[in-house]
Design an enzyme around this catalytic site. Structure first.
Site, short mmCIF file in Angstrom:
data_model
loop_
_atom_site.label_atom_id
_atom_site.label_comp_id
_atom_site.label_asym_id
_atom_site.label_seq_id
_atom_site.Cartn_x
_atom_site.Cartn_y
_atom_site.Cartn_z
N LYS A 25 -18.40 17.94 -1.81
CA LYS A 25 -18.04 16.82 -2.70
C LYS A 25 -19.28 15.99 -2.99
O LYS A 25 -19.63 15.10 -2.21
CB LYS A 25 -16.94 15.97 -2.05
CG LYS A 25 -16.60 14.70 -2.83
CD LYS A 25 -15.28 14.09 -2.41
CE LYS A 25 -15.05 12.77 -3.11
NZ LYS A 25 -13.69 12.25 -2.94
N ARG B 220 0.85 -1.20 0.00
CA ARG B 220 0.00 0.00 0.00
C ARG B 220 0.88 1.25 0.00
O ARG B 220 0.60 2.22 -0.70
CB ARG B 220 -0.93 -0.01 1.23
CG ARG B 220 -1.96 -1.13 1.20
CD ARG B 220 -3.05 -0.94 2.25
NE ARG B 220 -2.59 -1.12 3.63
CZ ARG B 220 -2.60 -2.29 4.27
NH1 ARG B 220 -3.03 -3.37 3.67
NH2 ARG B 220 -2.17 -2.37 5.52
N GLU C 176 -19.22 15.47 2.04
CA GLU C 176 -19.53 14.55 0.93
C GLU C 176 -20.81 13.76 1.16
O GLU C 176 -20.79 12.71 1.79
CB GLU C 176 -18.36 13.58 0.72
CG GLU C 176 -18.64 12.58 -0.42
CD GLU C 176 -17.52 11.58 -0.69
OE1 GLU C 176 -16.54 11.54 0.09
OE2 GLU C 176 -17.63 10.84 -1.66
N LYS D 180 -12.23 14.82 5.15
CA LYS D 180 -13.37 14.33 4.37
C LYS D 180 -14.26 13.43 5.21
O LYS D 180 -13.75 12.63 6.01
CB LYS D 180 -12.87 13.54 3.16
CG LYS D 180 -14.00 13.03 2.28
CD LYS D 180 -13.53 11.99 1.29
CE LYS D 180 -13.97 10.61 1.72
NZ LYS D 180 -13.78 9.59 0.67
P1 13P Z 1 -14.56 7.75 -6.29
O1 13P Z 1 -14.15 8.92 -7.16
O2 13P Z 1 -13.90 6.47 -6.65
O3 13P Z 1 -16.05 7.67 -6.13
O4 13P Z 1 -13.97 8.04 -4.85
C1 13P Z 1 -14.08 9.29 -4.32
C2 13P Z 1 -14.24 9.21 -2.86
O5 13P Z 1 -13.45 9.73 -2.12
C3 13P Z 1 -15.43 8.53 -2.34
O6 13P Z 1 -15.58 8.83 -0.99
#
Ligand code: 13P
Length: 339
Positions: free
Chosen positions: A219, A45, A177, A136
């Site tokens: 987001k 990773r 998000e 986030k």
């Molecule tokens: P994806 O662009 O693969 O949807 O991932 C973005 C992300 O951070 C989802 O929480």
């Protein structure tokens, strides 16, 4: 210049730049590695993420910030340099995923509420010391028969607002998000309706909790048809519907909207973002915070082999460049073919 929530948020949506979402949890990265037949060890990773952060041209020119996972923000590159320092050296901002995942919501079959508020104040203080300047939190809203319920939307919106308030107290810009999933057979219009209701609830709660919008980044998902919907909305329709939905509910004080890719193909994610910026006429920057749409290509090229690192970096640079152009409305599909 003094660093403020507003200045960090502005830097996150600098022209032609967007965010690399490299915050896959241990479970999610294992799924990605399984697909390329790589064992998900801590070292693999690290090696994989190190190769991304050392793709200097991509990082310097197109990636304003990187969302990290708890393990990654503490890791060091092979030569001992903290991965966070690689990101900073490239002029990009380290960020951190702080939610503890979407968990089944009791009493609401098929729906989830995101956890992670307990102890968050202390975790944010530590992440700040480790170099994170934004965070986030992802809420997940699924569309199916009878869902989402108002209870699910409101519970997730409340958690997002409490998270955002705690972030700002810690001088960390919250990426808020709320993801309306594209799984299922619903139409783009149903996605519009659910996204509108979700964003309305989220901005009501952000206001209730006195969250500073100028220091917040949204987001969201785009307005797309469900993956299994027989009638798929085209690029222009997605762009027009997404802009129309957001104009109704996203305050102009928000500096930027960075989309998730959510399972769209690499080229769709780029084409949709480009189409929105080509139409224009909205008060926010519109850019990307892609996970899969930036990383699927480099993961495939890398396949866990050190000799493939240059090819993987080239693939990452290409996607970063295409999406950087899309953030300006300057992308054309012929640029893909030429690559
Ligand atoms: P994806 O662009 O693969 O949807 O991932 C973005 C992300 O951070 C989802 O929480």
């Amino acid at each position: 210049m003094t660093e403020t929530l507003e200045s960090i948020a502005q830097a996150m949506v600098a022209p032609g730049k967007g965010i690399l979402a490299a915050d896959e949890s241990s479970g999610t990265i294992k799924k990605r590695f399984d697909a390329i037949k790589v064992e998900s060890t801590e070292e693999n990773r690290r090696d994989y993420r190190e190769l991304l952060f050392r793709t200097e041209e991509a990082m310097k020119n197109h990636i304003s910030g990187v969302i990290l996972y708890d393990e990654t923000i503490r890791q060091k590159a092979k030569d001992g340099t903290p991965l966070v320092d690689l990101i900073k050296k490239a002029g990009s901002i380290p960020g951190i995923k702080v939610d503890a995942g979407a968990k089944p919501m009791p009493g609401f079959p098929g729906e989830t509420v995101t956890e992670g508020l307990d102890g968050l104040r202390e975790r944010l203080a530590e992440y700040y010391d480790l170099g994170a300047r934004f965070a986030k939190w992802r809420a997940v809203i699924d569309i199916a028969s009878g869902i989402p319920t108002t209870a699910c939307i409101e519970a997730n919106a409340e958690a997002l607002a409490r998270y955002a308030a705690l972030c700002q107290e810690a001088k960390i810009v919250p990426i808020v998000e709320p993801e309306v999933l594209m799984d299922g057979d619903h139409t783009a219009d149903r996605c519009f309706e659910v996204t509108e209701a979700t964003l309305r609830a989220v901005f009501n709660r952000l206001a209730l909790h006195n969250v500073n919008l100028e220091g917040t980044i949204l987001k969201p998902n785009m307005i797309v048809s469900g993956k299994k919907c027989p009638k798929q909305a085209g690029v222009e329709e997605v762009a027009e519907k997404t802009i129309a939905c957001f104009k109704r509910v996203v305050p102009a004080a928000i500096p930027g909207i960075v989309f998730l890719s959510g399972g769209q193909s690499d080229e769709d994610a780029t084409a949709h973002l480009n189409a929105m910026n080509a139409i224009g006429g909205f008060p926010w920057k519109m850019s990307f915070s892609y996970g899969r749409a930036l990383q699927a290509a480099p993961q495939k090229a890398w396949a866990g082999k050190p000799e493939n690192v240059p090819a993987a970096q080239q693939a990452f640079l290409h996607r970063a460049k295409m999406n950087g152009l899309a953030a300006l409305g300057d992308w054309e599909s012929k640029l893909e073919k030429a690559a």
